[in-house]
Design an enzyme around this catalytic site. Structure first.
Site, PDB file in Angstrom:
ATOM      1  N   ILE A 152       0.838  -1.197   0.000  1.00  0.00           N
ATOM      2  CA  ILE A 152       0.000   0.000   0.000  1.00  0.00           C
ATOM      3  C   ILE A 152       0.874   1.248   0.000  1.00  0.00           C
ATOM      4  O   ILE A 152       0.662   2.171  -0.798  1.00  0.00           O
ATOM      5  CB  ILE A 152      -0.944  -0.009   1.222  1.00  0.00           C
ATOM      6  CG1 ILE A 152      -1.899  -1.204   1.110  1.00  0.00           C
ATOM      7  CG2 ILE A 152      -1.721   1.302   1.333  1.00  0.00           C
ATOM      8  CD1 ILE A 152      -2.910  -1.315   2.230  1.00  0.00           C
ATOM      9  N   GLU A 171      10.614   3.360   6.362  1.00  0.00           N
ATOM     10  CA  GLU A 171      10.432   1.905   6.455  1.00  0.00           C
ATOM     11  C   GLU A 171      11.293   1.354   7.595  1.00  0.00           C
ATOM     12  O   GLU A 171      12.486   1.660   7.678  1.00  0.00           O
ATOM     13  CB  GLU A 171      10.809   1.249   5.114  1.00  0.00           C
ATOM     14  CG  GLU A 171      10.981  -0.259   5.137  1.00  0.00           C
ATOM     15  CD  GLU A 171       9.753  -1.035   5.616  1.00  0.00           C
ATOM     16  OE1 GLU A 171       8.645  -0.763   5.129  1.00  0.00           O
ATOM     17  OE2 GLU A 171       9.915  -1.899   6.496  1.00  0.00           O
ATOM     18  N   GLY A 240       0.567  -2.358   7.500  1.00  0.00           N
ATOM     19  CA  GLY A 240      -0.076  -3.667   7.529  1.00  0.00           C
ATOM     20  C   GLY A 240      -1.566  -3.536   7.837  1.00  0.00           C
ATOM     21  O   GLY A 240      -2.064  -2.441   8.117  1.00  0.00           O
ATOM     22  N   ARG A 241      -2.258  -4.668   7.740  1.00  0.00           N
ATOM     23  CA  ARG A 241      -3.697  -4.687   8.009  1.00  0.00           C
ATOM     24  C   ARG A 241      -3.990  -5.841   8.965  1.00  0.00           C
ATOM     25  O   ARG A 241      -3.248  -6.800   9.032  1.00  0.00           O
ATOM     26  CB  ARG A 241      -4.473  -4.826   6.697  1.00  0.00           C
ATOM     27  CG  ARG A 241      -4.239  -3.648   5.757  1.00  0.00           C
ATOM     28  CD  ARG A 241      -5.044  -3.763   4.478  1.00  0.00           C
ATOM     29  NE  ARG A 241      -6.476  -3.689   4.700  1.00  0.00           N
ATOM     30  CZ  ARG A 241      -7.179  -2.565   4.752  1.00  0.00           C
ATOM     31  NH1 ARG A 241      -6.575  -1.386   4.611  1.00  0.00           N
ATOM     32  NH2 ARG A 241      -8.481  -2.599   4.939  1.00  0.00           N
ATOM     33  N   ASP A 280      -9.486 -11.694   4.034  1.00  0.00           N
ATOM     34  CA  ASP A 280      -8.452 -11.162   4.930  1.00  0.00           C
ATOM     35  C   ASP A 280      -8.613 -11.672   6.366  1.00  0.00           C
ATOM     36  O   ASP A 280      -7.628 -11.786   7.101  1.00  0.00           O
ATOM     37  CB  ASP A 280      -8.484  -9.623   4.943  1.00  0.00           C
ATOM     38  CG  ASP A 280      -8.004  -9.027   3.630  1.00  0.00           C
ATOM     39  OD1 ASP A 280      -7.771  -9.793   2.672  1.00  0.00           O
ATOM     40  OD2 ASP A 280      -7.860  -7.785   3.546  1.00  0.00           O
ATOM     41  N   HIS A 419       5.014 -11.731 -30.941  1.00  0.00           N
ATOM     42  CA  HIS A 419       6.036 -10.692 -31.022  1.00  0.00           C
ATOM     43  C   HIS A 419       5.386  -9.410 -31.532  1.00  0.00           C
ATOM     44  O   HIS A 419       4.541  -9.489 -32.428  1.00  0.00           O
ATOM     45  CB  HIS A 419       7.129 -11.133 -32.003  1.00  0.00           C
ATOM     46  CG  HIS A 419       8.186 -10.097 -32.204  1.00  0.00           C
ATOM     47  ND1 HIS A 419       9.134  -9.821 -31.241  1.00  0.00           N
ATOM     48  CD2 HIS A 419       8.424  -9.254 -33.244  1.00  0.00           C
ATOM     49  CE1 HIS A 419       9.923  -8.864 -31.704  1.00  0.00           C
ATOM     50  NE2 HIS A 419       9.524  -8.505 -32.903  1.00  0.00           N
TER      51      HIS A 419
HETATM   52  P1  NAD Z   1       2.621  -4.720   4.155  1.00  0.00           P
HETATM   53  O1  NAD Z   1       2.713  -5.783   5.173  1.00  0.00           O
HETATM   54  O2  NAD Z   1       2.704  -5.042   2.721  1.00  0.00           O
HETATM   55  O3  NAD Z   1       3.774  -3.626   4.433  1.00  0.00           O
HETATM   56  C1  NAD Z   1       3.906  -2.962   5.669  1.00  0.00           C
HETATM   57  C2  NAD Z   1       5.311  -2.372   5.746  1.00  0.00           C
HETATM   58  O4  NAD Z   1       5.374  -1.514   6.890  1.00  0.00           O
HETATM   59  C3  NAD Z   1       6.404  -3.428   5.920  1.00  0.00           C
HETATM   60  O5  NAD Z   1       7.429  -3.183   4.977  1.00  0.00           O
HETATM   61  C4  NAD Z   1       6.883  -3.204   7.366  1.00  0.00           C
HETATM   62  O6  NAD Z   1       8.257  -3.499   7.536  1.00  0.00           O
HETATM   63  C5  NAD Z   1       6.614  -1.722   7.552  1.00  0.00           C
HETATM   64  N1  NAD Z   1       6.427  -1.319   8.953  1.00  0.00           N
HETATM   65  C6  NAD Z   1       5.755  -1.960   9.932  1.00  0.00           C
HETATM   66  N2  NAD Z   1       5.783  -1.241  11.074  1.00  0.00           N
HETATM   67  C7  NAD Z   1       6.467  -0.094  10.795  1.00  0.00           C
HETATM   68  C8  NAD Z   1       6.832   1.058  11.552  1.00  0.00           C
HETATM   69  N3  NAD Z   1       6.471   1.187  12.827  1.00  0.00           N
HETATM   70  N4  NAD Z   1       7.547   2.028  10.944  1.00  0.00           N
HETATM   71  C9  NAD Z   1       7.908   1.903   9.632  1.00  0.00           C
HETATM   72  N5  NAD Z   1       7.602   0.833   8.873  1.00  0.00           N
HETATM   73  C10 NAD Z   1       6.894  -0.150   9.446  1.00  0.00           C
HETATM   74  O7  NAD Z   1       1.258  -3.936   4.516  1.00  0.00           O
HETATM   75  P2  NAD Z   1       0.386  -2.904   3.656  1.00  0.00           P
HETATM   76  O8  NAD Z   1       1.211  -2.208   2.624  1.00  0.00           O
HETATM   77  O9  NAD Z   1      -0.305  -2.072   4.694  1.00  0.00           O
HETATM   78  O10 NAD Z   1      -0.653  -3.839   2.923  1.00  0.00           O
HETATM   79  C11 NAD Z   1      -1.589  -4.626   3.692  1.00  0.00           C
HETATM   80  C12 NAD Z   1      -2.124  -5.787   2.895  1.00  0.00           C
HETATM   81  O11 NAD Z   1      -2.877  -5.326   1.801  1.00  0.00           O
HETATM   82  C13 NAD Z   1      -1.021  -6.675   2.363  1.00  0.00           C
HETATM   83  O12 NAD Z   1      -1.107  -7.913   3.038  1.00  0.00           O
HETATM   84  C14 NAD Z   1      -1.319  -6.855   0.893  1.00  0.00           C
HETATM   85  O13 NAD Z   1      -1.481  -8.229   0.595  1.00  0.00           O
HETATM   86  C15 NAD Z   1      -2.631  -6.113   0.663  1.00  0.00           C
HETATM   87  N6  NAD Z   1      -2.496  -5.259  -0.520  1.00  0.00           N
HETATM   88  C16 NAD Z   1      -2.347  -5.810  -1.746  1.00  0.00           C
HETATM   89  C17 NAD Z   1      -2.201  -5.002  -2.859  1.00  0.00           C
HETATM   90  C18 NAD Z   1      -2.073  -5.608  -4.217  1.00  0.00           C
HETATM   91  O14 NAD Z   1      -2.330  -6.799  -4.345  1.00  0.00           O
HETATM   92  N7  NAD Z   1      -1.670  -4.867  -5.233  1.00  0.00           N
HETATM   93  C19 NAD Z   1      -2.173  -3.631  -2.729  1.00  0.00           C
HETATM   94  C20 NAD Z   1      -2.297  -3.087  -1.477  1.00  0.00           C
HETATM   95  C21 NAD Z   1      -2.471  -3.926  -0.378  1.00  0.00           C
END
Ligand code: NAD
Length: 440
Positions: A152, A171, A240-241, A280, A419
């Site tokens: 995200i 990150e 995260g979620r 989810d 192609h």
């Molecule tokens: P994610 O788990 O992909 O990424 C979260 C990131 O935040 C990680 O890199 C982690 O190291 C970092 N993080 C955690 N705590 C932190 C902190 N205190 N400070 C700084 N960084 C920190 O989670 P997301 O991006 O929120 O996505 C959630 C879910 O939504 C995912 O499981 C994904 O499968 C789904 N999603 C999928 C798509 C797609 O399919 N295109 C798009 C968006 C979301």
């Protein structure tokens, strides 16, 4: 997915691509195309996005009507595995003063999805947003800080940088996109830099404090324990979620869990008879197409048909610039897996084919990235396919089909690929893994 996830985000990502292309052409006419400097009216962009969401929503409504499903709008709270109470919605949740409607059922399917995880040190507010609120802004933030370099965070960092925001990503891990292999993340990292996005890894948000140019700034601690402040207009928290199960009355059912997720079997049954869960709520990968496929299995099972959620792979796409697509195992994940010896008892063959040698990629003026294939060394059975590059998301269907069909390297290598297309790089990667590279 439809209201606040995949669809609105992909609409904004597309609008952002158009905006950037127009701005680039205005600054540097090329291919004989000349433009005046473009201007963004974000409120109109959001209204256009809302129109797409509305059209698809109407489509879903029509499908439900055609199937004869009764739809009740409200907040459901479970009483037990066969009954729930539905209350109409007030501003921020159920209207507790309203008389609930009681619904009885034989089978119960839980599919309440997930919510953004908040950060204790940075609670959601007018300026600290989850992706839902960011995707509803009508004014472009000049300075956007994104916390979390996952799906995200990076998809929206790319989009808002293209729309014109100054974007910094914070990150906690040592690199972005930790769910993908190092080389894929490196190519995406280079793409972020090309968009002018600053990426701070090994960095942790401590909270907010006074800024240099703004009232508020983020306090960030870096790996060497030094700290810095980041001015912002808006912060996106995308760390995260978690399952949306807290105000559902799930405790009444005392279902078995795996960590925060509801545990389900191969037909998505929970530990309680006739209670199913999908999406989810049931864990990673939190992807809409996984939930959809699980839903089909449940429908078949409830209808007494044979069914099982037994997929070789669930493809995943990250719509950054460049995009990343993966299906099945990756070399790094397989090497780290305790199952590696069972999955590939005689080792693996792997190869990458770079898009800089692919005609289609070059005609789109985008030559970064590659396709990677991973197969068993003994019988060449494909174990995983992935790619990073512009437009590679459309390879997802072919990747998943090859893995579900049990294809081997020879199947990919000796299939005639059209192609000029990006897909030719898949064939070339397979040829390379077989030791018969066409282009070096
Ligand atoms: P994610 O788990 O992909 O990424 C979260 C990131 O935040 C990680 O890199 C982690 O190291 C970092 N993080 C955690 N705590 C932190 C902190 N205190 N400070 C700084 N960084 C920190 O989670 P997301 O991006 O929120 O996505 C959630 C879910 O939504 C995912 O499981 C994904 O499968 C789904 N999603 C999928 C798509 C797609 O399919 N295109 C798009 C968006 C979301």
């Amino acid at each position: 997915c439809l209201n606040v996830g995949c669809i609105p985000s992909k609409a904004i990502i597309h609008a952002a691509d158009e905006m950037m292309r127009a701005r680039e052409l205005a600054a540097r006419p090329s291919m004989g195309i000349q433009l005046d400097p473009p201007r963004l009216e974000l409120a109109q962009t959001m209204a256009w996005k809302d129109g797409i969401v509305g059209t698809l929503g109407k489509g879903v409504k029509a499908l439900l009507e055609r199937a004869g499903a009764r739809v009740m709008h409200g907040h459901a709270r479970l009483l037990d595995g066969k009954r729930c109470e539905v209350r109409p919605l007030a501003d921020n949740g159920p209207d507790d003063d309203a008389e609930p409607i009681r619904v009885h059922c034989e089978h119960l399917l839980l599919a309440t999805g997930s919510r953004s995880v908040p950060l204790a040190e940075l609670p959601f507010s007018e300026t600290v947003l989850s992706s839902t609120e960011l995707l509803a802004l009508t004014e472009l933030p000049q300075k956007l800080v994104v916390v979390g370099a996952g799906y995200i965070g990076l998809e929206l960092a790319c989009a808002f940088a293209k729309l014109g925001s100054e974007v910094t990503v914070v990150e906690a891990a040592e690199r972005p996109l930790t769910q993908y292999d190092t080389e894929h993340a490196r190519v995406v990292g280079a793409g972020l830099r090309a968009l002018g996005i600053e990426l701070l890894c090994n960095a942790r948000v401590q909270g907010t404090g006074p800024g240099q140019q703004r009232d508020q700034a983020l306090q960030v601690e870096l790996a060497d324990q030094s700290s810095m402040t980041l001015d912002f207009d808006r912060v996106l928290v995308a760390v995260g979620r978690r399952p949306a199960s807290d105000d559902l009355g799930l405790d009444e059912l005392a279902l078995d869990h795996d960590g925060p997720f509801v545990r389900v079997d191969e037909v998505c049954r929970t530990s309680m008879r006739n209670v199913y869960a999908i999406g989810d709520l049931t864990g990673e990968p939190m992807l809409a197409h996984r939930a959809m496929a699980q839903g089909e299995v449940v429908a078949a099972h409830v209808a007494g048909q044979p069914a099982s959620f037994d997929k070789v792979c669930i493809p995943a796409v990250c719509f950054t610039d460049p995009e990343v697509v993966s299906a099945g195992w990756s070399p790094e994940r397989l090497a780290a897996s305790a199952d590696a010896a069972r999955i590939a008892p005689h080792g693996v063959k792997t190869a990458r084919f770079p898009f800089k040698a692919n005609g289609r990629a070059l005609t789109m003026a985008r030559g970064s990235g590659f396709v990677e294939v991973l197969a068993r060394a003994d019988n060449h059975l494909l174990l995983g396919l992935s790619a990073v590059g512009t437009g590679v998301s459309e390879l997802a269907g072919g990747f998943a089909l090859a893995l579900e069909m049990g294809a081997c390297l020879e199947d990919l290598a000796h299939t005639v690929h059209a192609h000029p297309t990006l897909g030719e790089a898949v064939q070339e990667a397979a040829l390379k893994a077989l030791g018969q590279p066409l282009h070096g």
